[in-house]
Design a protein around this motif. Structure first.
Motif, PDB file in Angstrom:
ATOM      1  N   ALA A 227      12.124   4.086  48.783  1.00  0.00           N
ATOM      2  CA  ALA A 227      11.577   5.215  49.539  1.00  0.00           C
ATOM      3  C   ALA A 227      10.231   5.657  48.978  1.00  0.00           C
ATOM      4  N   LYS A 228      10.131   5.738  47.658  1.00  0.00           N
ATOM      5  CA  LYS A 228       8.862   6.127  47.025  1.00  0.00           C
ATOM      6  C   LYS A 228       7.746   5.149  47.401  1.00  0.00           C
ATOM      7  N   SER A 229       8.081   3.874  47.463  1.00  0.00           N
ATOM      8  CA  SER A 229       7.061   2.862  47.778  1.00  0.00           C
ATOM      9  C   SER A 229       6.557   2.975  49.208  1.00  0.00           C
ATOM     10  N   ARG A 230       7.288   3.678  50.063  1.00  0.00           N
ATOM     11  CA  ARG A 230       6.901   3.805  51.472  1.00  0.00           C
ATOM     12  C   ARG A 230       6.107   5.077  51.761  1.00  0.00           C
ATOM     13  N   THR A 231       5.954   5.941  50.764  1.00  0.00           N
ATOM     14  CA  THR A 231       5.157   7.144  50.981  1.00  0.00           C
ATOM     15  C   THR A 231       3.676   6.789  51.030  1.00  0.00           C
ATOM     16  N   GLY A 232       2.890   7.689  51.621  1.00  0.00           N
ATOM     17  CA  GLY A 232       1.446   7.477  51.698  1.00  0.00           C
ATOM     18  C   GLY A 232       1.013   6.474  52.741  1.00  0.00           C
ATOM     19  N   LYS A 233       1.912   6.142  53.674  1.00  0.00           N
ATOM     20  CA  LYS A 233       1.600   5.110  54.667  1.00  0.00           C
ATOM     21  C   LYS A 233       1.658   5.647  56.093  1.00  0.00           C
ATOM     22  N   GLY A 234       1.503   6.969  56.225  1.00  0.00           N
ATOM     23  CA  GLY A 234       1.360   7.553  57.557  1.00  0.00           C
ATOM     24  C   GLY A 234       2.620   8.108  58.178  1.00  0.00           C
ATOM     25  N   LYS A 235       3.780   7.889  57.544  1.00  0.00           N
ATOM     26  CA  LYS A 235       5.028   8.391  58.109  1.00  0.00           C
ATOM     27  C   LYS A 235       5.845   9.117  57.046  1.00  0.00           C
ATOM     28  N   PRO A 236       6.556  10.190  57.433  1.00  0.00           N
ATOM     29  CA  PRO A 236       7.553  10.754  56.516  1.00  0.00           C
ATOM     30  C   PRO A 236       8.712   9.776  56.372  1.00  0.00           C
ATOM     31  N   VAL A 237       9.428   9.880  55.261  1.00  0.00           N
ATOM     32  CA  VAL A 237      10.507   8.941  54.959  1.00  0.00           C
ATOM     33  C   VAL A 237      11.839   9.671  54.976  1.00  0.00           C
ATOM     34  N   CYS A 238      12.825   9.096  55.654  1.00  0.00           N
ATOM     35  CA  CYS A 238      14.191   9.612  55.692  1.00  0.00           C
ATOM     36  C   CYS A 238      15.108   8.637  54.966  1.00  0.00           C
ATOM     37  N   VAL A 239      15.915   9.159  54.054  1.00  0.00           N
ATOM     38  CA  VAL A 239      16.941   8.361  53.383  1.00  0.00           C
ATOM     39  C   VAL A 239      18.301   8.814  53.888  1.00  0.00           C
ATOM     40  N   LEU A 240      19.050   7.908  54.485  1.00  0.00           N
ATOM     41  CA  LEU A 240      20.419   8.191  54.909  1.00  0.00           C
ATOM     42  C   LEU A 240      21.344   7.755  53.775  1.00  0.00           C
ATOM     43  N   LEU A 241      21.874   8.739  53.060  1.00  0.00           N
ATOM     44  CA  LEU A 241      22.675   8.523  51.859  1.00  0.00           C
ATOM     45  C   LEU A 241      24.152   8.662  52.229  1.00  0.00           C
ATOM     46  N   TYR A 242      24.864   7.552  52.265  1.00  0.00           N
ATOM     47  CA  TYR A 242      26.262   7.566  52.678  1.00  0.00           C
ATOM     48  C   TYR A 242      27.152   7.833  51.467  1.00  0.00           C
ATOM     49  N   THR A 243      27.770   9.031  51.429  1.00  0.00           N
ATOM     50  CA  THR A 243      28.564   9.454  50.282  1.00  0.00           C
ATOM     51  C   THR A 243      30.000   9.750  50.693  1.00  0.00           C
ATOM     52  N   GLU A 244      30.835   9.984  49.692  1.00  0.00           N
ATOM     53  CA  GLU A 244      32.208  10.416  49.910  1.00  0.00           C
ATOM     54  C   GLU A 244      32.351  11.847  49.413  1.00  0.00           C
ATOM     55  N   MET A 245      32.678  12.765  50.313  1.00  0.00           N
ATOM     56  CA  MET A 245      32.919  14.146  49.896  1.00  0.00           C
ATOM     57  C   MET A 245      34.045  14.177  48.862  1.00  0.00           C
ATOM     58  N   GLY A 246      33.841  14.945  47.783  1.00  0.00           N
ATOM     59  CA  GLY A 246      34.856  15.046  46.739  1.00  0.00           C
ATOM     60  C   GLY A 246      34.889  13.867  45.801  1.00  0.00           C
ATOM     61  N   ASN A 247      33.834  13.054  45.787  1.00  0.00           N
ATOM     62  CA  ASN A 247      33.843  11.821  45.005  1.00  0.00           C
ATOM     63  C   ASN A 247      34.167  12.081  43.536  1.00  0.00           C
ATOM     64  N   GLY A 248      35.013  11.203  42.970  1.00  0.00           N
ATOM     65  CA  GLY A 248      35.370  11.290  41.564  1.00  0.00           C
ATOM     66  C   GLY A 248      36.658  12.033  41.298  1.00  0.00           C
ATOM     67  N   VAL A 249      37.224  12.664  42.326  1.00  0.00           N
ATOM     68  CA  VAL A 249      38.504  13.368  42.192  1.00  0.00           C
ATOM     69  C   VAL A 249      39.393  12.868  43.330  1.00  0.00           C
ATOM     70  N   ASP A 250      40.406  12.088  43.006  1.00  0.00           N
ATOM     71  CA  ASP A 250      41.113  11.329  44.042  1.00  0.00           C
ATOM     72  C   ASP A 250      41.707  12.201  45.140  1.00  0.00           C
ATOM     73  N   PHE A 251      42.250  13.377  44.789  1.00  0.00           N
ATOM     74  CA  PHE A 251      42.897  14.191  45.818  1.00  0.00           C
ATOM     75  C   PHE A 251      41.904  15.014  46.652  1.00  0.00           C
ATOM     76  N   MET A 252      40.622  14.992  46.277  1.00  0.00           N
ATOM     77  CA  MET A 252      39.604  15.690  47.061  1.00  0.00           C
ATOM     78  C   MET A 252      38.841  14.752  47.996  1.00  0.00           C
ATOM     79  N   MET A 253      39.034  13.452  47.834  1.00  0.00           N
ATOM     80  CA  MET A 253      38.311  12.469  48.627  1.00  0.00           C
ATOM     81  C   MET A 253      39.016  12.203  49.964  1.00  0.00           C
ATOM     82  N   HIS A 254      38.226  11.692  50.935  1.00  0.00           N
ATOM     83  CA  HIS A 254      38.750  11.247  52.234  1.00  0.00           C
ATOM     84  C   HIS A 254      39.324  12.392  53.063  1.00  0.00           C
TER      85      HIS A 254
END
Length: 282
Positions: A227-254
């Protein structure tokens, strides 16, 4: 100094402990999204961003970050404290009366690292765009980073800002969307299906990157450096970050159930046992 992958993993584990203990202590707060974004915020502050020591509200000559989905303040406060912005011991004041660490970040008490009050969803991108344009006017080549929830994009102000950013070629901006597919009342598809976020951002003429493993630090490093490498080239950059809510605690995930619910004593003990201390608790 940039931290290596193992240091980032250890920092993330400790941040999860902070989040759990903060929310449990006052029986209030938002652990789910905080846990899901821990790897990202730790990596951003400890490796990706070009930051100065200390805190200066003007932020000249350094990268800046704006948290738009301010309800995930527990992870934000943990990362800020353990990155040296304020004492780690202050985490014990989370959500207490007269504390600087309120449920949604505020600016009136001057907490180092917090540049805008946030939590009224949909507003962070507008502020970030204005800051990015100020950087350009000041001939400051640093980058503005933001974080938003996917459910937050149901707020219309985001789309005005998204349209403006591309039209005005605000190309020193990287907006990351936490795509966990969940919000307080259920899945984002159930509440208000937004279809393809990639197609929408591309239709608004943004450059879009997917980080499909948003809880994997190596994937975050690779994606954010791209993403950093794409800055300065005329467009804003969007990162779609696919995460798991509650990650790292098994009973809080999914599940969306832990979006805004605190663990009880037994649940806290269980969750902490899954995340051994790495840097020392406050």
């Amino acid at each position: 100094m940039k931290q290596n992958t193992q240091q980032l993993i250890d920092f993330t584990t400790q941040s999860r402990r902070d989040i759990l203990r903060m929310v449990h202590a006052v029986n209030s707060g938002h652990p789910g999204g905080s846990l899901g974004c821990a790897e990202f915020l730790v990596t951003l502050y400890q490796n990706i961003m070009d930051r100065k020591p200390g805190f200066d509200m003007d932020g000249i000559g350094e990268d800046l970050f704006f948290l738009s989905n301010g309800h995930i303040s527990p992870v934000f406060y943990s990362v800020l404290a353990r990155s040296g912005y304020f004492p780690v011991s202050e985490l014990t004041t989370f959500r207490l009366i007269n504390s600087r660490l309120q449920g949604h970040p505020t600016t009136h008490d001057g907490l180092p690292g917090v540049r805008i009050a946030s939590g009224s969803l949909g507003q962070g991108l507008s502020v970030a765009i204005g800051t990015a344009q100020a950087k350009k006017l000041n001939h400051d080549n640093h980058i503005i980073y933001t974080l938003h929830g996917d459910g937050e994009l149901q707020e219309g102000q985001n789309w005005e800002a998204i349209m403006y950013a591309s039209a005005k070629k605000v190309d020193n901006l990287i907006a990351t969307i936490d795509v966990n597919g969940k919000q307080i009342d259920g899945t984002t598809d159930e509440v208000l299906n937004m279809g393809s976020l990639r197609a929408k951002f591309e239709a608004f003429d943004w450059d879009v990157i997917d980080i499909l493993e948003g809880n994997n630090i190596e994937a975050i490093l690779e994606g954010m450096n791209d993403a950093k490498s794409r800055t300065g080239k005329g467009k804003p950059v969007c990162v779609l970050l696919y995460t798991e809510m509650g990650n790292g605690v098994d009973f809080m995930m999914h599940t969306h159930a832990w979006h805004g619910k605190a663990p009880n004593d037994a649940q806290l003990e269980n969750a902490l046992s899954q995340n051994p201390a790495t840097m020392g608790d406050y």
